[in-house]
Enzyme design. Structure first.
Site, PDB file in Angstrom:
ATOM      1  N   ASP A 238       7.724   0.359 -16.705  1.00  0.00           N
ATOM      2  CA  ASP A 238       6.889   1.824 -15.664  1.00  0.00           C
ATOM      3  C   ASP A 238       7.595   1.817 -14.206  1.00  0.00           C
ATOM      4  O   ASP A 238       7.176   0.854 -13.702  1.00  0.00           O
ATOM      5  CB  ASP A 238       5.402   1.589 -15.779  1.00  0.00           C
ATOM      6  CG  ASP A 238       4.544   2.564 -15.268  1.00  0.00           C
ATOM      7  OD1 ASP A 238       5.366   3.562 -14.604  1.00  0.00           O
ATOM      8  OD2 ASP A 238       3.526   2.505 -15.370  1.00  0.00           O
TER       9      ASP A 238
ATOM     10  N   SER B 271      13.466  15.869  -4.097  1.00  0.00           N
ATOM     11  CA  SER B 271      13.155  17.136  -4.541  1.00  0.00           C
ATOM     12  C   SER B 271      13.150  18.106  -3.492  1.00  0.00           C
ATOM     13  O   SER B 271      13.196  17.720  -2.099  1.00  0.00           O
ATOM     14  CB  SER B 271      11.563  17.025  -5.039  1.00  0.00           C
ATOM     15  OG  SER B 271      11.332  18.326  -5.092  1.00  0.00           O
TER      16      SER B 271
ATOM     17  N   TYR C 180       2.955  14.810  -3.873  1.00  0.00           N
ATOM     18  CA  TYR C 180       4.354  14.751  -4.515  1.00  0.00           C
ATOM     19  C   TYR C 180       5.140  15.280  -3.034  1.00  0.00           C
ATOM     20  O   TYR C 180       6.202  14.653  -2.691  1.00  0.00           O
ATOM     21  CB  TYR C 180       4.477  16.072  -5.710  1.00  0.00           C
ATOM     22  CG  TYR C 180       5.881  16.086  -5.954  1.00  0.00           C
ATOM     23  CD1 TYR C 180       6.252  14.966  -7.097  1.00  0.00           C
ATOM     24  CD2 TYR C 180       6.613  17.051  -5.660  1.00  0.00           C
ATOM     25  CE1 TYR C 180       7.454  14.767  -7.480  1.00  0.00           C
ATOM     26  CE2 TYR C 180       8.188  17.057  -6.345  1.00  0.00           C
ATOM     27  CZ  TYR C 180       8.406  16.023  -7.281  1.00  0.00           C
ATOM     28  OH  TYR C 180       9.706  16.000  -7.960  1.00  0.00           O
TER      29      TYR C 180
ATOM     30  N   LYS D  30       8.102  12.714  -1.314  1.00  0.00           N
ATOM     31  CA  LYS D  30       9.217  13.033  -1.258  1.00  0.00           C
ATOM     32  C   LYS D  30       9.894  13.356   0.145  1.00  0.00           C
ATOM     33  O   LYS D  30      11.037  12.997   0.339  1.00  0.00           O
ATOM     34  CB  LYS D  30       9.397  14.502  -2.111  1.00  0.00           C
ATOM     35  CG  LYS D  30       9.099  14.126  -3.572  1.00  0.00           C
ATOM     36  CD  LYS D  30      10.152  13.063  -4.330  1.00  0.00           C
ATOM     37  CE  LYS D  30      10.208  13.347  -5.778  1.00  0.00           C
ATOM     38  NZ  LYS D  30      10.977  12.109  -6.633  1.00  0.00           N
TER      39      LYS D  30
END
Length: 260
Positions: free
Chosen positions: A62, A142, A155, A159
């Site tokens: 993981d 991203s 997120y 990023k």
């Protein structure tokens, strides 16, 4: 002669989607590759489908766990004797929400998965690459590493942080024959996006998964989602000798979404 003959790569989240495209691009140019994923069965399927024989292997783990990320680096070196290209590609969200509704569990997961995983892998890889004065670290960031959208604050934050880490690390090893770069994909309909997209759309105030795809596509110049092969092609370039003087950079693969 392939562009990566004699090179060895490892890829987190490498059994499908973007990571799989990277693996296939590297193998086609002569590299040996270790792909990582959580599911051993999917790992075996990936190896069979790629058909690379002894030039590819799988490491189960993981990417949100430190021992798995460091274990991948160590396994790759033990398996093939070196590590030339480290692709820290895995990432995503599970149950994203606006800041006011974000759970501690989701916030911590996104930090571990999107940011800490990159730090753990980069640190371990550089410890091997620095004495050899050679290497490539490629991070999948991203467009949200430069832009912010409602409903995906963790997120976007992680990023953004990854991009800063890439820039700092590149400065640290720039004279040692090592490059550190980030690729910033736009929307790609990966398995993770398909799995989590409907809930993410709700968190972003959109009317379902199709509306999410339409919104991201409309923001681009090409008016469609990007493709994993398009990211794989950029990763191949960054892994090659042609990109030896390119480091600390953010490479958008977003169909013209990025405003700067």
């Amino acid at each position: 002669m392939g562009k990566l003959d004699g090179k060895v790569a490892c890829i987190t989240g490498g059994t499908r989607s973007i990571g799989r495209a990277m693996a296939e691009a590297f193998i086609a140019e002569g590299a040996k590759v270790v792909v990582n994923g959580r599911n051993a069965e999917k790992g075996a399927e990936c190896l069979a489908e790629m058909g690379a024989g002894d030039n590819a292997d799988f490491y189960a783990g993981d990417a949100a766990k430190q021992d798995a990320v460091e274990g991948l680096i160590d396994f790759t070196i033990e398996r093939y004797g070196q590590l030339d290209i480290c692709c820290l590609n895995s990432g995503g969200v599970l149950n994203t929400a606006p800041v006011a509704q974000m759970s501690d569990e989701e916030w911590q997961l996104e930090i571990d998965w999107n940011l800490n995983h990159v730090f753990w892998g980069m640190r371990r890889a550089l410890q091997h690459m620095i004495p050899r004065e050679s290497g490539r670290v490629i991070v999948t960031s991203s467009v949200e590493g430069k832009l912010g959208k409602p409903g995906i604050p963790g997120y976007s934050a992680t990023k953004h942080a990854v991009n800063g880490l890439v820039k700092a690390a590149a400065q640290e090893v720039g004279t040692l024959g090592i490059t550190v770069n980030a690729i910033l994909p736009g929307l790609i309909e990966t398995d993770i996006v398909r799995d989590t997209g409907p809930d993410s759309a709700v968190a972003m105030g959109l009317d379902g998964y199709d509306a999410l795809i339409e919104m991201f596509s409309a923001e681009s110049a090409i008016k469609r989602p990007n493709k994993v092969e398009e990211v794989g092609a950029v990763a191949l370039f960054l892994a090659s000798d042609a990109a030896r003087n390119m480091t600390g950079n953010m490479f958008p693969v977003d169909g013209g979404t990025m405003p700067y």
